[in-house]
Motif scaffolding. Structure first.
Motif, PDB file in Angstrom:
ATOM      1  N   THR A 234       4.617   6.494 -13.841  1.00 20.82           N
ATOM      2  CA  THR A 234       3.532   7.181 -12.785  1.00 20.82           C
ATOM      3  C   THR A 234       4.115   6.128 -11.523  1.00 20.82           C
ATOM      4  O   THR A 234       4.546   5.209 -11.361  1.00 20.82           O
ATOM      5  CB  THR A 234       2.113   6.552 -13.109  1.00 20.82           C
ATOM      6  N   VAL A 235       3.709   7.055 -10.496  1.00 15.27           N
ATOM      7  CA  VAL A 235       3.818   6.651  -9.089  1.00 15.27           C
ATOM      8  C   VAL A 235       2.574   6.004  -8.448  1.00 15.27           C
ATOM      9  O   VAL A 235       1.675   7.049  -8.160  1.00 15.27           O
ATOM     10  CB  VAL A 235       4.534   7.804  -8.293  1.00 15.27           C
ATOM     11  N   GLU A 236       2.411   4.741  -8.203  1.00 17.12           N
ATOM     12  CA  GLU A 236       1.290   4.320  -7.827  1.00 17.12           C
ATOM     13  C   GLU A 236       1.469   4.033  -6.416  1.00 17.12           C
ATOM     14  O   GLU A 236       2.453   3.644  -6.043  1.00 17.12           O
ATOM     15  CB  GLU A 236       0.999   2.786  -8.700  1.00 17.12           C
ATOM     16  N   PRO A 237       0.368   4.326  -5.537  1.00 14.17           N
ATOM     17  CA  PRO A 237       0.347   4.171  -4.040  1.00 14.17           C
ATOM     18  C   PRO A 237       0.693   2.593  -3.641  1.00 14.17           C
ATOM     19  O   PRO A 237       0.479   1.936  -4.573  1.00 14.17           O
ATOM     20  CB  PRO A 237      -1.183   4.478  -3.546  1.00 14.17           C
ATOM     21  N   GLN A 238       1.394   2.697  -2.689  1.00 15.01           N
ATOM     22  CA  GLN A 238       1.786   1.224  -2.095  1.00 15.01           C
ATOM     23  C   GLN A 238       2.783   0.394  -2.914  1.00 15.01           C
ATOM     24  O   GLN A 238       2.810  -0.650  -3.215  1.00 15.01           O
ATOM     25  CB  GLN A 238       0.435   0.360  -1.901  1.00 15.01           C
TER      26      GLN A 238
END
Length: 377
Positions: A190-194
């Motif tokens: 998954t691509v998490e913010p920051q």
């Protein structure tokens, strides 16, 4: 029955996809351990004398601690709480930390379960993730742990990222099966913010994740796990019969737990609290004998929604009777929402227990969200 989670907020380097709280500097490790020992003392009444059945060292990378440092935390827990004689005590570890000397030292502590962060058995994939270890170390670390007498081992894999072809994913699974461990966790990238990965994608240096690839590799994994005798007892967790993670299973079943360390969460059935995710501020607060936590009193709808979210992810499913024990009549409201998913073959209703089908597991979070009750605080 209750559990204790200890968050070790240190890593040797940052994985590109990780958004957990940690520091890559070990400069304040000694002060952090002292602060955690102090927090254990200050929080000794949080669980109201419940027997401790599980202790879990997570992070971060708990294996950066020495065996003596791990022991000091366990000893303080046993001084302050009644700990079950057969408690499950898990240490998350990176393969590069599990040399023979370290493993033998940990063997002399009460730690009886390793959770090893392997992620992939391909060096190019590990480099893409910015992992410290390499594939050969991953296999060797598991075998060294087994040779030292650790039988209760779980390891992590990740799927659904650009470098991972279906053939490589099959090889990763086959290699994991060959290690003969009783528990495997596997997570979709998954691509998490920051995170660094999010930055790379936004700057077009990396392609976005492909949901179809992830779904296909998830389906392939289910077939492979079933063929090797693993039960999918939670969306991302598989084990040989009887080898569930007791600690994580308790999260999903709503058992009380105390979280120690910066960013750690706690839950006692009625309230949830979480420590500040800042090492310096955590150390400063504990230096003044204050636990830097925010506390939320859970509404009836909060408790219903937490149960829906966690129970639907497991093979034990959502018990409509338990739902009504939280709020009278809640099951009749929920079943009306569930009927559409039942007719679509995503949810099964068996004797007042709702479980997700293989098809439904692909939409687990969305299905749970549709069943949520409106929250008013």
């Amino acid at each position: 029955m209750a559990g204790i989670y200890i968050h070790i907020p240190f890593c040797k380097q940052a994985c590109h996809y990780c958004d957990f709280h940690f520091s890559t500097s070990l400069k304040y490790k000694d002060q952090m351990l002292d602060a955690m020992l102090r927090e254990l003392e200050l929080q000794k009444d949080y669980l109201h004398n419940e027997t401790i059945e599980t202790i879990y060292f997570g992070g971060g990378t708990p294996s950066v601690l020495s065996a003596d440092e791990v022991n000091s935390l366990i000893n303080r827990i046993t001084q302050l709480h009644s700990v079950s004689g057969n408690a499950e005590i898990t240490l998350e570890a990176n393969p590069d930390d599990l040399g023979r000397e370290k493993i033998n030292a940990l063997r002399k502590t009460p730690v009886n379960r390793f959770s090893i962060g392997i992620q992939s058995f391909f060096d190019d994939d590990l480099a893409w993730m910015n992992r410290v270890h390499r594939a050969q170390e991953a296999e060797a670390s598991v075998k060294r742990a087994q040779d030292a007498g650790f039988e209760n081992i779980t390891a992590d894999l990740v799927y659904g990222y650009p470098l991972l072809t279906d053939n490589k994913w099959k090889q990763n699974l086959d290699t994991m099966f060959g290690l003969d461990i009783p528990h495997i966790s596997a997570y979709s990238m998954t691509v998490e913010p920051q995170t660094a990965l999010a930055a790379f994608i936004s700057k077009k240096k990396q392609p976005p994740m492909d949901e179809q690839q992830s779904a296909a590799q998830f389906a392939d994994m289910l077939d492979a796990m079933q063929g090797k005798g693993f039960e999918q007892y939670e969306i991302s967790n598989f084990c040989k019969p009887g080898h569930y993670s007791r600690h994580n299973s308790n999260y999903w079943k709503g058992v009380k737990y105390l979280g120690i360390g910066p960013s750690a969460h706690s839950f006692n059935g009625q309230t949830r609290q979480w420590n500040i995710a800042n090492n310096a501020k955590y150390l400063h607060a504990l230096g003044s004998n204050t636990v830097p936590a925010e506390i939320e009193t859970l509404s009836e709808a909060d408790r219903l929604n937490e149960y829906i979210m966690t129970s639907l992810r497991t093979m034990w499913g959502l018990d409509l009777t338990k739902l009504d024990s939280i709020a009278a009549g809640a099951s009749s409201t929920l079943i009306k929402v569930a009927e559409g998913h039942i007719s679509q073959g995503k949810v099964l209703n068996t004797g007042n227990i709702l479980t997700l089908t293989s098809k439904g597991k692909l939409y687990a979070d969305a299905i749970a969200a549709e069943m949520f009750f409106d929250v008013e605080h």
